[in-house]
Design an enzyme around this catalytic site. Structure first.
Site, mmCIF file in Angstrom:
data_model
loop_
_atom_site.group_PDB
_atom_site.id
_atom_site.type_symbol
_atom_site.label_atom_id
_atom_site.label_comp_id
_atom_site.label_asym_id
_atom_site.label_seq_id
_atom_site.Cartn_x
_atom_site.Cartn_y
_atom_site.Cartn_z
ATOM 1 N N HIS A 1 8.933 7.359 7.905
ATOM 2 C CA HIS A 1 9.556 7.439 6.576
ATOM 3 C C HIS A 1 11.030 7.789 6.776
ATOM 4 C CE1 HIS A 1 6.021 7.049 3.849
ATOM 5 N NE2 HIS A 1 5.412 7.189 5.017
ATOM 6 N N CYS B 1 4.138 9.459 0.019
ATOM 7 C CA CYS B 1 2.720 9.790 -0.034
ATOM 8 C C CYS B 1 2.530 10.804 -1.140
ATOM 9 C CB CYS B 1 2.241 10.360 1.301
ATOM 10 S SG CYS B 1 0.540 10.953 1.217
ATOM 11 N N ASN C 1 9.650 4.472 2.968
ATOM 12 C CA ASN C 1 9.517 4.084 4.369
ATOM 13 C C ASN C 1 10.797 3.408 4.804
ATOM 14 O OD1 ASN C 1 6.578 4.134 3.490
ATOM 15 N ND2 ASN C 1 6.423 3.800 5.675
ATOM 16 N N ARG D 1 0.839 -1.209 0.000
ATOM 17 C CA ARG D 1 0.000 0.000 0.000
ATOM 18 C C ARG D 1 0.876 1.263 0.000
ATOM 19 N NH1 ARG D 1 -0.479 4.711 2.675
ATOM 20 N NH2 ARG D 1 0.010 3.622 4.611
ATOM 21 N N ASP D 2 1.618 1.496 1.070
ATOM 22 C CA ASP D 2 2.335 2.773 1.183
ATOM 23 C C ASP D 2 3.450 2.858 0.155
ATOM 24 O OD1 ASP D 2 3.098 5.250 2.092
ATOM 25 O OD2 ASP D 2 3.537 4.625 4.134
ATOM 26 N N HIS E 1 5.534 4.634 12.421
ATOM 27 C CA HIS E 1 5.487 4.582 10.936
ATOM 28 C C HIS E 1 6.397 5.706 10.454
ATOM 29 C CE1 HIS E 1 3.055 4.135 7.059
ATOM 30 N NE2 HIS E 1 3.596 5.329 6.882
HETATM 31 P P1 HMG Z 1 -13.380 13.926 -2.294
HETATM 32 O O1 HMG Z 1 -13.082 14.316 -3.696
HETATM 33 O O2 HMG Z 1 -13.655 15.001 -1.314
HETATM 34 O O3 HMG Z 1 -14.527 12.832 -2.228
HETATM 35 O O4 HMG Z 1 -12.162 13.049 -1.783
HETATM 36 P P2 HMG Z 1 -15.989 12.765 -2.795
HETATM 37 O O5 HMG Z 1 -16.792 12.039 -1.779
HETATM 38 O O6 HMG Z 1 -16.451 14.119 -3.258
HETATM 39 O O7 HMG Z 1 -15.815 11.792 -4.076
HETATM 40 C C1 HMG Z 1 -15.133 12.185 -5.239
HETATM 41 C C2 HMG Z 1 -15.138 11.012 -6.225
HETATM 42 O O8 HMG Z 1 -14.384 9.932 -5.696
HETATM 43 C C3 HMG Z 1 -16.540 10.456 -6.465
HETATM 44 O O9 HMG Z 1 -16.535 9.927 -7.775
HETATM 45 C C4 HMG Z 1 -16.621 9.323 -5.470
HETATM 46 O O10 HMG Z 1 -17.543 8.329 -5.842
HETATM 47 C C5 HMG Z 1 -15.199 8.785 -5.488
HETATM 48 P P3 HMG Z 1 -17.342 10.664 -8.966
HETATM 49 O O11 HMG Z 1 -18.759 10.786 -8.477
HETATM 50 O O12 HMG Z 1 -16.686 12.022 -9.116
HETATM 51 O O13 HMG Z 1 -17.134 9.745 -10.139
HETATM 52 N N1 HMG Z 1 -14.842 8.174 -4.224
HETATM 53 C C6 HMG Z 1 -14.332 6.932 -4.092
HETATM 54 N N2 HMG Z 1 -14.085 5.974 -5.001
HETATM 55 C C7 HMG Z 1 -13.587 4.816 -4.526
HETATM 56 N N3 HMG Z 1 -13.318 4.586 -3.220
HETATM 57 C C8 HMG Z 1 -13.566 5.529 -2.302
HETATM 58 C C9 HMG Z 1 -14.101 6.753 -2.743
HETATM 59 N N4 HMG Z 1 -14.448 7.875 -2.089
HETATM 60 C C10 HMG Z 1 -14.892 8.732 -3.008
HETATM 61 N N5 HMG Z 1 -13.296 5.287 -1.019
HETATM 62 C C11 HMG Z 1 -11.353 11.226 -0.465
HETATM 63 C C12 HMG Z 1 -12.144 12.529 -0.466
HETATM 64 C C13 HMG Z 1 -11.094 10.855 0.976
HETATM 65 C C14 HMG Z 1 -12.203 10.146 -1.143
HETATM 66 C C15 HMG Z 1 -10.043 11.437 -1.255
HETATM 67 O O14 HMG Z 1 -9.424 12.581 -0.752
HETATM 68 C C16 HMG Z 1 -9.113 10.271 -1.167
HETATM 69 O O15 HMG Z 1 -9.395 9.200 -1.679
HETATM 70 N N6 HMG Z 1 -7.967 10.464 -0.489
HETATM 71 C C17 HMG Z 1 -6.995 9.412 -0.265
HETATM 72 C C18 HMG Z 1 -5.603 9.943 -0.405
HETATM 73 C C19 HMG Z 1 -4.620 8.835 -0.123
HETATM 74 O O16 HMG Z 1 -4.903 7.679 -0.327
HETATM 75 N N7 HMG Z 1 -3.424 9.238 0.345
HETATM 76 C C20 HMG Z 1 -2.374 8.290 0.625
HETATM 77 C C21 HMG Z 1 -2.665 7.446 1.815
HETATM 78 S S1 HMG Z 1 -2.367 8.279 3.362
HETATM 79 C C22 HMG Z 1 -0.660 8.108 3.606
HETATM 80 O O17 HMG Z 1 0.063 7.681 2.741
HETATM 81 C C23 HMG Z 1 -0.115 8.440 4.968
HETATM 82 C C24 HMG Z 1 0.182 7.186 5.816
HETATM 83 O O18 HMG Z 1 1.065 6.312 5.147
HETATM 84 C C25 HMG Z 1 0.782 7.584 7.164
HETATM 85 C C26 HMG Z 1 1.979 8.543 7.028
HETATM 86 O O19 HMG Z 1 2.960 8.207 6.353
HETATM 87 O O20 HMG Z 1 1.872 9.613 7.604
HETATM 88 C C27 HMG Z 1 -1.124 6.398 6.104
HETATM 89 MG MG MG Z 2 3.208 6.515 5.082
#
Ligand code: HMG
Ligand code: MG
Length: 290
Positions: free
Chosen positions: A208, A239, A248, A14-15, A206
């Site tokens: 990086h 990210c 990481n 994933r990450d 966690h």
């Molecule tokens: P948004 O644009 O505000 O959401 O995003 P929305 O509800 O308005 O939906 C927009 C579109 O996305 C719609 O599609 C939804 O259906 C679809 P459309 O109608 O335009 O065709 N949608 C989805 N599709 C599939 N699965 C879903 C989903 N939700 C909405 N779950 C949202 C808000 C949270 C969805 C968006 O910002 C997002 O997906 N963000 C994720 C970002 C991400 O994955 N970042 C990396 C992971 S975090 C990380 O790496 C940090 C970590 O490792 C810890 C660290 O290192 O600190 C964990």
């Molecule tokens: Mg991370």
């Protein structure tokens, strides 16, 4: 488990793969996860059920979950930012879901398009539904040391969101040094402000490894009683919404350090090397870490 046991929580599929410049084929993701399943790992974060518009690399989450050979005793986890993600994750049969918040407002906006307060409101039904479905719940707090947009983050901000995630029912909250700016000193400052109010066994690390300090930060966190660390095979990772977030902590580096300093992980080094070799040969073309 002895009191010398440390859990290594593999987040590479994933990450790591969420940050690959090219799209990695579903077949290669499945093969990597299956190799990791043979290493003795008990936790593998396999994918995330996020918006494909935001993170196209994870668009095949359902197919990845359907394709892997489930190994008994391994918990296959995935990120779920909202109910849409949770519903897909439950249909795909994940064992554990993670809600992911931030200690910094700007990162919350950039990563999940809402404020910290709004994120907690969004997470509440996800948490409740996951727990009711018998799926375990993990939390992440990003930017526990520094934010790419706001700079230094104070421990109180981290403590507040960590406690809020625990209150939602998370069994564990993983503290993310998202851009790898932590040092043993800043890690100690953070943990001085958290551990005590929050029990060390409810926390994971966690870290990086942008500046090569992640292993030293693990050693500091071990002194504070944290016994679970996230890492990625091959040091993959980053990210997409955190400029400067490099790989990481590499799983093999982490396990070597732990074994060398008298900790047990239950992991098979030969099999970890086999998984890393597969990654290097087949997947990590554009990785910023390998
Ligand atoms: P948004 O644009 O505000 O959401 O995003 P929305 O509800 O308005 O939906 C927009 C579109 O996305 C719609 O599609 C939804 O259906 C679809 P459309 O109608 O335009 O065709 N949608 C989805 N599709 C599939 N699965 C879903 C989903 N939700 C909405 N779950 C949202 C808000 C949270 C969805 C968006 O910002 C997002 O997906 N963000 C994720 C970002 C991400 O994955 N970042 C990396 C992971 S975090 C990380 O790496 C940090 C970590 O490792 C810890 C660290 O290192 O600190 C964990
Ligand atoms: Mg991370």
């Amino acid at each position: 488990m002895t009191d010398k046991h440390v859990i290594v929580y593999e987040v590479g599929p994933r990450d790591g793969l969420q940050n690959e410049a090219g799209i990695v084929s579903t077949k290669h993701k499945i093969a990597l996860i299956d190799l990791l399943s043979e290493t003795g790992l008990r936790y593998i974060e396999a994918t995330s059920f996020v918006s494909p518009k935001w993170v196209p690399q994870m668009a095949d989450a359902t197919d990845v979950m359907a394709g892997i050979a489930r190994k008994k005793g391994v918990t296959y986890a995935a990120l779920t930012p909202n109910m849409k993600g949770l519903e897909a994750a439950l249909s795909a049969g994940v064992d554990e879901v993670a809600i992911f918040g931030s200690a910094s407002e700007s990162f919350s906006q950039k990563n999940i398009n809402c404020s910290i307060t709004e994120s907690l409101e969004r997470f509440a039904p996800v948490a409740k539904t996951a727990l009711a479905a018998g799926v375990s719940l993990r939390g992440y707090v990003s930017c526990v040391i520094a934010c790419p947009y706001e700079g230094t983050v104070v421990p109180e901000q981290v403590r507040n969101i960590t406690q809020a995630l625990l209150d939602l029912g998370c069994g564990q909250v993983s503290l993310g040094d998202t851009i790898g700016k932590g040092t043993p000193e800043s890690m100690a400052h953070l943990l001085d402000g958290i551990v005590g109010t929050i029990q060390a066994d409810q926390l994971a690390g966690h870290f990086h490894d942008t500046d090569g300090t992640a292993l030293a930060n693990v050693k500091t966190a071990l002194d504070y009683g944290l016994r679970c660390y996230d890492s990625t095979i091959g040091g993959l990772g980053g990210c997409p919404y955190a400029p400067g977030a490099k790989g990481n902590l590499s799983t093999i580096s982490l396990v070597e350090m732990l074994h060398d300093t008298g900790w047990e992980t239950g992991l098979d080094m030969t099999k970890l090397h086999a998984a890393e070799t597969y990654l290097q040969k087949n997947i990590a073309g554009d990785s910023n870490a390998l």
